[in-house]
Design an enzyme around this catalytic site. Structure first.
Site, PDB file in Angstrom:
ATOM      1  N   ASP A   1       2.501  -4.761   8.044  1.00  0.00           N
ATOM      2  CA  ASP A   1       1.299  -3.967   7.797  1.00  0.00           C
ATOM      3  C   ASP A   1       0.112  -4.937   7.877  1.00  0.00           C
ATOM      4  O   ASP A   1      -0.127  -5.719   6.962  1.00  0.00           O
ATOM      5  CB  ASP A   1       1.390  -3.316   6.409  1.00  0.00           C
ATOM      6  CG  ASP A   1       0.109  -2.606   6.001  1.00  0.00           C
ATOM      7  OD1 ASP A   1      -0.896  -2.700   6.747  1.00  0.00           O
ATOM      8  OD2 ASP A   1       0.095  -1.985   4.927  1.00  0.00           O
TER       9      ASP A   1
ATOM     10  N   HIS B   1       0.868  -1.185   0.000  1.00  0.00           N
ATOM     11  CA  HIS B   1       0.000   0.000   0.000  1.00  0.00           C
ATOM     12  C   HIS B   1       0.905   1.236   0.000  1.00  0.00           C
ATOM     13  O   HIS B   1       1.997   1.187   0.564  1.00  0.00           O
ATOM     14  CB  HIS B   1      -0.841  -0.063   1.287  1.00  0.00           C
ATOM     15  CG  HIS B   1      -1.937   0.941   1.389  1.00  0.00           C
ATOM     16  ND1 HIS B   1      -1.717   2.265   1.717  1.00  0.00           N
ATOM     17  CD2 HIS B   1      -3.270   0.808   1.255  1.00  0.00           C
ATOM     18  CE1 HIS B   1      -2.870   2.894   1.771  1.00  0.00           C
ATOM     19  NE2 HIS B   1      -3.842   2.053   1.488  1.00  0.00           N
TER      20      HIS B   1
ATOM     21  N   LYS C   1     -11.004  -0.257   9.914  1.00  0.00           N
ATOM     22  CA  LYS C   1     -11.213  -1.460   9.095  1.00  0.00           C
ATOM     23  C   LYS C   1     -11.618  -2.654   9.943  1.00  0.00           C
ATOM     24  O   LYS C   1     -11.781  -3.756   9.439  1.00  0.00           O
ATOM     25  CB  LYS C   1      -9.946  -1.773   8.297  1.00  0.00           C
ATOM     26  CG  LYS C   1      -9.655  -0.717   7.236  1.00  0.00           C
ATOM     27  CD  LYS C   1      -8.444  -1.037   6.393  1.00  0.00           C
ATOM     28  CE  LYS C   1      -8.208   0.105   5.402  1.00  0.00           C
ATOM     29  NZ  LYS C   1      -6.998  -0.094   4.617  1.00  0.00           N
TER      30      LYS C   1
ATOM     31  N   CYS D   1      -4.728   2.423  -3.787  1.00  0.00           N
ATOM     32  CA  CYS D   1      -3.475   2.813  -3.119  1.00  0.00           C
ATOM     33  C   CYS D   1      -2.356   1.807  -3.361  1.00  0.00           C
ATOM     34  O   CYS D   1      -1.460   1.649  -2.523  1.00  0.00           O
ATOM     35  CB  CYS D   1      -3.668   3.041  -1.617  1.00  0.00           C
ATOM     36  SG  CYS D   1      -4.832   4.330  -1.216  1.00  0.00           S
TER      37      CYS D   1
ATOM     38  N   GLN E   1      -5.141  -5.476   6.745  1.00  0.00           N
ATOM     39  CA  GLN E   1      -6.139  -6.393   6.175  1.00  0.00           C
ATOM     40  C   GLN E   1      -6.105  -7.760   6.862  1.00  0.00           C
ATOM     41  O   GLN E   1      -6.815  -8.674   6.424  1.00  0.00           O
ATOM     42  CB  GLN E   1      -5.912  -6.584   4.667  1.00  0.00           C
ATOM     43  CG  GLN E   1      -6.009  -5.309   3.845  1.00  0.00           C
ATOM     44  CD  GLN E   1      -7.417  -4.718   3.801  1.00  0.00           C
ATOM     45  OE1 GLN E   1      -8.411  -5.369   4.141  1.00  0.00           O
ATOM     46  NE2 GLN E   1      -7.505  -3.460   3.415  1.00  0.00           N
TER      47      GLN E   1
HETATM   48  C1  LIG Z   1      -6.028   0.609   4.455  1.00  0.00           C
HETATM   49  C2  LIG Z   1      -4.627   0.143   4.361  1.00  0.00           C
HETATM   50  C3  LIG Z   1      -3.556   0.932   4.769  1.00  0.00           C
HETATM   51  C4  LIG Z   1      -3.716   2.344   5.249  1.00  0.00           C
HETATM   52  O1  LIG Z   1      -4.633   2.466   6.270  1.00  0.00           O
HETATM   53  P1  LIG Z   1      -5.076   3.922   6.764  1.00  0.00           P
HETATM   54  O2  LIG Z   1      -6.199   3.637   7.657  1.00  0.00           O
HETATM   55  O3  LIG Z   1      -5.464   4.695   5.546  1.00  0.00           O
HETATM   56  O4  LIG Z   1      -3.895   4.502   7.446  1.00  0.00           O
HETATM   57  C5  LIG Z   1      -2.286   0.411   4.693  1.00  0.00           C
HETATM   58  N1  LIG Z   1      -2.087  -0.832   4.253  1.00  0.00           N
HETATM   59  C6  LIG Z   1      -3.090  -1.628   3.851  1.00  0.00           C
HETATM   60  C7  LIG Z   1      -2.798  -3.017   3.384  1.00  0.00           C
HETATM   61  C8  LIG Z   1      -4.392  -1.159   3.884  1.00  0.00           C
HETATM   62  O5  LIG Z   1      -5.381  -1.951   3.476  1.00  0.00           O
END
Ligand SMILES: *Cc1c(COP(=O)(O)O)cnc(C)c1O
Length: 420
Positions: free
Chosen positions: A205, A128, A231, A374, A208
């Protein structure tokens, strides 16, 4: 055997989400955009409202009852988050605005102060933007070098190529657990173990994965892990950074101001203890407390149950999408039980523009995302400028997938008819 069909998890739980009973363009909303943000259950919304109606006060300034109650709830939510991802200590959880801020915290506090010219940072091509740009900034400022893990034939993390990138020069590996575009579930334990052989640090990260899978940071052995509350059924404006205690201890503060200090003099200051050292200024108090409520809600369902149900949805969604002759999905295919990937499908239909597709589906009440999600560099590698993406959560149902598929078929037929 009973003739009565048992209600699925999705059927039972979707009533917890008030927004799922609204209409869009006079059609019942089908929300297939949970990878962008999830919907919020009553349990979370009520806690947020109760906070503002009953205990709203600033935290850690406990001169009165409200402030003490707000502090207890705010810190109690931290315990819940720590328990949810199996952190060893509550002090390993730092509240941030979102995952993006959490990655930037590590980039600015650790990256800028640790990395030297020639040091290497490994990220993957599926990251991302939030896990690419902070490291580009750090590399520019420190002279560190960015290396990229490529995709395999099946559009997954190339573990073999990753091994060839690792060396004594590797200081950081920062990779996504579950790709928000490819839907692949990366072998993070293996990735981390390999990086640690070279004493490199690893950031995961988990935007998800934390909302969809059971997570155990101790078993995973990551050095940092980031996620966004919005999320995982919590409000926007709250996320968190997990970091190993000794590592967080060694990192200088990111932002300066109130809350993060012990003593302040006109020309110097001393830092507060963890985790407050990284929480400058008045935090998102109600949102943090609501994140705690989201964690309670998800734990109440059971992350294992959520994952198993999402696998069923994944199997069904991919089976249905495979019936479209000119539709191509990205990332690995699930097996027959829906295992091996996340409950989302980024796709393109030959000859159709993804944003036209999502616009027409929107008019049928179906909310999907279109664009680069993104992950612009990834789309470039896939040879497209964008894709459509249906992303599901446990409150979705097979019935919704059926209705989505009918709407998709109608939409494709419509475009075909105007092209003729
Ligand atoms: C949504 C997302 C982000 C960023 O999250 P924010 O809430 O916009 O900071 C980073 N990495 C992944 C894989 C995402 O799905």
């Amino acid at each position: 055997m009973t003739l009565l069909q048992e209600k699925t998890l999705g059927d039972r739980l979707r009533v917890d989400f008030p927004i799922l009973s609204r209409d869009v363009y006079e059609k019942r909303l089908i929300y297939f955009d949970s990878a962008a943000t999830s919907q919020k259950p009553h349990a979370v919304l009520n806690v947020l409202r109760d906070y503002y109606e009953q205990i709203n006060a600033n935290v850690h300034r406990g001169a009165h009852a409200l402030s003490a109650e707000a502090t207890d709830a705010y810190e109690g939510a931290r315990d819940k988050v720590a328990g949810f991802i199996k952190a060893r200590s509550r002090n390993e959880i730092v509240y941030t605005r979102n995952a993006t801020e959490a990655i930037n915290l590590v980039a600015y506090s650790w990256g800028l102060n640790t990395l030297k010219p020639g040091d290497e940072i490994i990220v993957s091509v599926m990251e991302h933007h939030s896990n690419l740009i902070p490291w580009q900034i750090v590399a520019q400022k420190t002279g560190a070098i960015l290396k990229h893990v490529q995709l395999t034939e099946t559009e997954e993390f190339d573990l073999e190529q990753y091994k060839t990138l690792l060396s004594e020069r590797t200081k950081l590996v920062s990779v996504v657990h579950v790709s928000n575009t490819l839907g692949c579930i990366n072998p993070v334990e293996e990735i981390i173990k390999l990086a640690h052989q070279y004493e490199a640090k690893v950031l995961i990260d988990a935007c998800q994965s934390v909302p969809h899978l059971p997570i155990n940071v101790q078993a995973m052995d990551c050095d940092w892990l980031v996620a966004s509350g919005h999320k995982m059924c919590a409000p926007t404006g709250i996320g968190f950074l997990y970091g190993k205690l000794d590592l967080l201890e060694s990192m200088p503060p990111f932002l300066g101001g109130g809350e993060m200090i012990q003593d302040v003099f006109l020309d110097s200051f001393t830092c507060a203890e963890l985790p407050h050292k990284f929480e400058a200024g008045t935090p998102a108090i109600g949102e943090a407390i609501a994140l705690g409520a989201a964690v309670d809600y998800l734990s109440g369902i059971g992350m294992g149950n959520i994952h198993a149900y999402e696998e069923e949805l994944t199997a069904y969604l991919f089976k249905k999408l495979a019936e479209f002759p000119n539709l191509r999905t990205y990332g690995p295919k699930p097996d027959r039980e829906g295992k091996g990937r996340a409950a989302l499908a980024a796709f393109n239909v030959a000859g159709l523009n993804a944003s036209d597709l999502s616009t027409l589906l929107d008019h049928e009440g179906v909310a999907i995302r279109s664009g680069h999600h993104c992950t612009q560099p990834l789309h470039r590698i896939l040879g497209v400028t964008g894709s459509a993406r249906s992303s599901l959560y446990f409150y979705n149902t097979r019935d919704e997938i059926d209705r989505f598929v009918i709407a998709l078929k109608d939409t494709i037929d419509f475009f075909k008819s105007v092209a003729e």
